[in-house]
Design a protein around this motif. Structure first.
Motif, PDB file in Angstrom:
ATOM      1  N   VAL A  89       0.867  -1.180   0.000  1.00  0.00           N
ATOM      2  CA  VAL A  89       0.000   0.000   0.000  1.00  0.00           C
ATOM      3  C   VAL A  89       0.901   1.226   0.000  1.00  0.00           C
ATOM      4  O   VAL A  89       1.850   1.303   0.786  1.00  0.00           O
ATOM      5  N   LYS A 106      -5.892  -7.314   4.000  1.00  0.00           N
ATOM      6  CA  LYS A 106      -6.451  -5.984   4.126  1.00  0.00           C
ATOM      7  C   LYS A 106      -5.917  -5.314   5.388  1.00  0.00           C
ATOM      8  O   LYS A 106      -5.601  -5.948   6.385  1.00  0.00           O
ATOM      9  N   ILE A 129      -8.300   7.845  -2.366  1.00  0.00           N
ATOM     10  CA  ILE A 129      -7.943   6.439  -2.376  1.00  0.00           C
ATOM     11  C   ILE A 129      -8.041   5.927  -3.813  1.00  0.00           C
ATOM     12  O   ILE A 129      -9.116   5.936  -4.409  1.00  0.00           O
ATOM     13  N   SER A 130      -6.912   5.489  -4.376  1.00  0.00           N
ATOM     14  CA  SER A 130      -6.899   4.868  -5.700  1.00  0.00           C
ATOM     15  C   SER A 130      -6.874   3.364  -5.493  1.00  0.00           C
ATOM     16  O   SER A 130      -5.956   2.835  -4.875  1.00  0.00           O
ATOM     17  N   ARG A 131      -7.901   2.696  -5.997  1.00  0.00           N
ATOM     18  CA  ARG A 131      -8.046   1.272  -5.771  1.00  0.00           C
ATOM     19  C   ARG A 131      -7.128   0.461  -6.668  1.00  0.00           C
ATOM     20  O   ARG A 131      -6.953   0.772  -7.834  1.00  0.00           O
ATOM     21  N   ALA A 138     -12.082  -4.521  -4.526  1.00  0.00           N
ATOM     22  CA  ALA A 138     -11.974  -4.065  -5.912  1.00  0.00           C
ATOM     23  C   ALA A 138     -13.199  -4.521  -6.684  1.00  0.00           C
ATOM     24  O   ALA A 138     -13.252  -5.606  -7.232  1.00  0.00           O
ATOM     25  N   MET A 163      -8.187  -1.164   3.344  1.00  0.00           N
ATOM     26  CA  MET A 163      -7.198  -1.002   2.284  1.00  0.00           C
ATOM     27  C   MET A 163      -6.655  -2.375   1.916  1.00  0.00           C
ATOM     28  O   MET A 163      -6.504  -3.246   2.778  1.00  0.00           O
ATOM     29  N   ASP A 167      -3.432  -0.774  -3.363  1.00  0.00           N
ATOM     30  CA  ASP A 167      -4.106   0.513  -3.180  1.00  0.00           C
ATOM     31  C   ASP A 167      -3.090   1.635  -2.956  1.00  0.00           C
ATOM     32  O   ASP A 167      -1.956   1.392  -2.534  1.00  0.00           O
TER      33      ASP A 167
END
Length: 227
Positions: A89, A106, A129-131, A138, A163, A167
């Protein structure tokens, strides 16, 4: 302690790997896998495919190319994954310690913020937050925003989202509004609120106008304004 990438992990594009070739110091160092999934090593005429292979499989392919090139007769090679975008992450932007750290399941947004040692002084109140493409989270959504003020100050559990590996958290820097002219404290002031601020709020931060100011002549100048 950070999790360790085991020998069964699969190398991905943009990963950083460490290659140790016994008695060949020119090749023994860290390499970043290219976006196309290859590793370019000195002394070899062509890139070595890496993405989709385990460290052991990549070691075998590299040993074959070294033998075929006449560089070694019996190669002893150790390959380890140092960092992986798809197994990590990332947190970037207005935080005290931007970084990429490995995770295998996660985690939560608060955990990520804690890992980065919190927000910088000029951080805005919004996190983006960019997945990634891994994990049950997702589901087609590629980006979302979170109210960081509500999360940090009010401990709102709904903002403490899960998360997953792959991510990325980006904390934008707060916007700046400049108040100049006949005010008591001219200068630039941070707009923590993502909705901006009113003229009265800006004047309050500038400690109000001076007695000799001409209030009905005040103007607002915006970048790229046609006015």
């Amino acid at each position: 302690a950070s999790p360790v990438f085991d020998s069964d992990s699969v190398i991905s594009a943009d990963d950083v790997i460490d290659i140790y070739v016994m008695d060949v110091a020119e090749l023994s160092r860290q390499y970043r896998v290219s976006p196309s999934g290859n590793v370019n090593l000195p002394l070899l005429p062509r890139p070595v495919p890496a993405a989709g292979k385990t460290p052991t499989e990549f070691s075998e392919e590299l040993a074959k190319q070294l033998r075929d090139g006449g560089l070694v007769t019996s190669a002893h090679i150790v390959v380890t994954i140092v960092s992986s975008r798809l197994k990590s992450v990332a947190i970037t932007g207005a935080v005290k310690m931007p970084q990429i750290y490995p995770v295998f399941g996660k985690t939560t947004l608060l955990d990520v913020l804690s890992q980065s040692q919190g927000l910088a002084d000029d951080a805005s109140n919004v996190g983006v937050i960019s997945r990634g493409t891994i994990g049950e989270a997702a589901t087609g959504q590629t980006m979302q925003t979170v109210d960081l003020k509500n999360l940090l100050q009010n401990a709102n559990p709904t903002d403490n989202i899960d998360m997953y590996p792959g991510d990325r958290v980006t904390v934008p820097r707060a916007g700046i509004v400049y108040v100049v002219g006949a005010v008591n404290k001219p200068g630039g002031f941070m707009m923590k609120n993502s909705n901006g601020m009113t003229v009265l709020q800006a004047l309050a931060m500038a400690e109000d106008v001076k007695l000799n100011s001409v209030k009905n002549k005040a103007v607002i100048i915006r970048p790229n304004s046609k006015a």
